[in-house]
Design an enzyme around this catalytic site. Structure first.
Site, PDB file in Angstrom:
ATOM      1  CG  LEU A 120       5.222  -7.034  -8.428  1.00 52.34           C
ATOM      2  CD1 LEU A 120       6.313  -6.206  -9.100  1.00 52.34           C
ATOM      3  CD2 LEU A 120       3.959  -6.171  -8.256  1.00 52.34           C
ATOM      4  CG  HIS A 168      -2.574   8.511   6.021  1.00 51.17           C
ATOM      5  ND1 HIS A 168      -1.422   8.841   5.340  1.00 51.17           N
ATOM      6  CD2 HIS A 168      -2.446   9.056   7.258  1.00 51.17           C
ATOM      7  CE1 HIS A 168      -0.624   9.549   6.136  1.00 51.17           C
ATOM      8  NE2 HIS A 168      -1.230   9.695   7.305  1.00 51.17           N
ATOM      9  CG  ASP A 205       5.946  12.844   1.233  1.00 45.87           C
ATOM     10  OD1 ASP A 205       5.129  12.852   2.181  1.00 45.87           O
ATOM     11  OD2 ASP A 205       6.914  13.623   1.168  1.00 45.87           O
TER      12      ASP A 205
HETATM   13  C1  FPP Z   1       3.341  10.025   3.661  1.00 46.21           C
HETATM   14  O1  FPP Z   1       2.462  11.130   3.541  1.00 46.21           O
HETATM   15  C2  FPP Z   1       2.605   8.765   3.694  1.00 46.21           C
HETATM   16  C3  FPP Z   1       2.655   7.860   4.711  1.00 46.21           C
HETATM   17  C4  FPP Z   1       3.486   8.051   5.905  1.00 46.21           C
HETATM   18  C5  FPP Z   1       1.845   6.654   4.723  1.00 46.21           C
HETATM   19  C6  FPP Z   1       1.635   5.959   3.418  1.00 46.21           C
HETATM   20  C7  FPP Z   1       0.393   5.183   3.550  1.00 46.21           C
HETATM   21  C8  FPP Z   1      -0.520   4.976   2.597  1.00 46.21           C
HETATM   22  C9  FPP Z   1      -0.324   5.400   1.200  1.00 46.21           C
HETATM   23  C10 FPP Z   1      -1.788   4.299   2.971  1.00 46.21           C
HETATM   24  C11 FPP Z   1      -2.002   2.952   2.431  1.00 46.21           C
HETATM   25  C12 FPP Z   1      -0.831   2.048   2.422  1.00 46.21           C
HETATM   26  C13 FPP Z   1      -0.930   0.700   2.244  1.00 46.21           C
HETATM   27  C14 FPP Z   1       0.300  -0.085   2.056  1.00 46.21           C
HETATM   28  C15 FPP Z   1      -2.190   0.003   2.225  1.00 46.21           C
HETATM   29  P1  FPP Z   1       2.477  12.259   4.674  1.00 46.21           P
HETATM   30  O2  FPP Z   1       1.434  11.916   5.668  1.00 46.21           O
HETATM   31  O3  FPP Z   1       3.860  12.394   5.244  1.00 46.21           O
HETATM   32  O4  FPP Z   1       2.093  13.519   3.834  1.00 46.21           O
HETATM   33  P2  FPP Z   1       2.495  15.037   4.147  1.00 46.21           P
HETATM   34  O5  FPP Z   1       3.992  15.122   3.969  1.00 46.21           O
HETATM   35  O6  FPP Z   1       1.749  15.816   3.113  1.00 46.21           O
HETATM   36  O7  FPP Z   1       2.051  15.353   5.546  1.00 46.21           O
END
Ligand code: FPP
Length: 278
Positions: free
Chosen positions: A146, A52, A35
């Site tokens: 893993l 992201h 997050d």
């Molecule tokens: C939450 O941060 C994150 C996500 C919803 C997406 C997670 C995705 C990645 C880490 C990209 C790569 C993943 C893979 C598996 C290759 P948020 O956008 O909710 O953050 P915020 O709360 O600060 O808005």
């Protein structure tokens, strides 16, 4: 453990942290709620999708570190069933990043003997992403190191509902529905993580104190570790700090600590006339 120390610069903070870990008491299953990508981007006046993009490197680091530590299972929350509510362009960027990650990483997963599994309602993904994911799952299915579970279009409640419905359907087919009585083992064995240990350590980045519908069944006795670090900044030191904190926890699973706390005899809780002893 040796495999991790081999790639760390001696004397570095990560090397020292890894050296202090007890290899016998590592978590068998680590879950991570990644997050803070959006906030990371906002702090740099960048579009959310830049956060992201920056989140891909910590994914690679976490996978490699857990594999080298000899941890059996790692589950990453990449896209929740509720994430469809985000703007279409953001959702499309997430699919593109998954495509990029799989395209680049499958060879490395093979080299490191990592088995990829996709958990969540994968059938609802865009066809091309789904195909690529299924190909990667198939290609790595013989690996024995893993297990990397990518939770995509995932909902913990939906997973439990699907498991229960599968049991009901089997019972209907075999004519045993009328006498069906569920137990925990039956449900566990129909979950997407069937055969894997329950989560021992659940990490959430960005400081939010929420579970967000992640692995609801599997985290029953997990140790929770919430760090203010935003996911794109979550580096190997941060992950090893989480492992070190986990090893300091006193896990009792509803019982009492074995050392210095002998089990209390039931009779010693009851006073002479059946009243609780003082
Ligand atoms: C939450 O941060 C994150 C996500 C919803 C997406 C997670 C995705 C990645 C880490 C990209 C790569 C993943 C893979 C598996 C290759 P948020 O956008 O909710 O953050 P915020 O709360 O600060 O808005």
């Amino acid at each position: 453990m040796r495999e991790l120390l081999d790639i760390l610069p001696p004397g570095s903070r990560e090397y020292e942290l890894a050296r202090t870990l007890d290899p016998e008491r590592l978590p068998a299953h680590v879950g991570i709620i990644m997050d803070g990508n959006g906030r990371w981007a906002r702090r740099r006046s960048l579009p959310r999708v830049a956060g992201h993009r920056a989140g891909v490197e910590p994914v690679r680091m976490a996978v490699e570190t857990c594999a080298r530590l000899g941890i059996p299972s790692l589950t990453l929350y990449a896209f929740s069933a509720e994430n469809w509510k985000r703007p279409r362009t953001e959702v499309e960027t997430l699919w593109r990043l998954l495509h990029y990650y799989l395209g680049r990483e499958v060879a490395r997963l093979m080299q490191n003997n990592i088995r990829l599994r996709a958990i969540g309602r994968i059938h609802a993904l865009p066809a091309e992403v789904r195909r690529q994911l299924e190909d990667a799952v198939r290609a790595t299915s013989g690996n024995t190191g893993l297990i990397l579970n990518l939770a995509i279009n995932y909902s913990g409640r939906a997973e439990i509902v699907d498991a229960v419905n599968a049991i009901i359907e089997e019972a209907r087919r075999s004519g045993t529905l009328g006498s069906l009585v569920l137990d925990e083992e039956q449900i566990s064995s129909r979950l997407a993580t069937s055969g894997q240990p329950d989560v021992d350590l659940l990490i959430r980045t960005s400081g939010e104190m929420r579970i967000s519908n992640f692995l609801l069944w599997q985290i029953a006795y997990a140790e929770l570790y919430v760090t203010p670090t935003l996911w794109p900044d979550f580096d190997r030191v941060a992950l090893l700090e989480a492992m070190a904190a986990f090893q300091k926890r006193d896990r009792r699973f509803g019982g009492i600590h074995p050392a210095g706390n002998a089990p209390v005899e039931q009779s010693s809780l009851i006073g002479a006339r059946g009243l609780p002893a003082q």
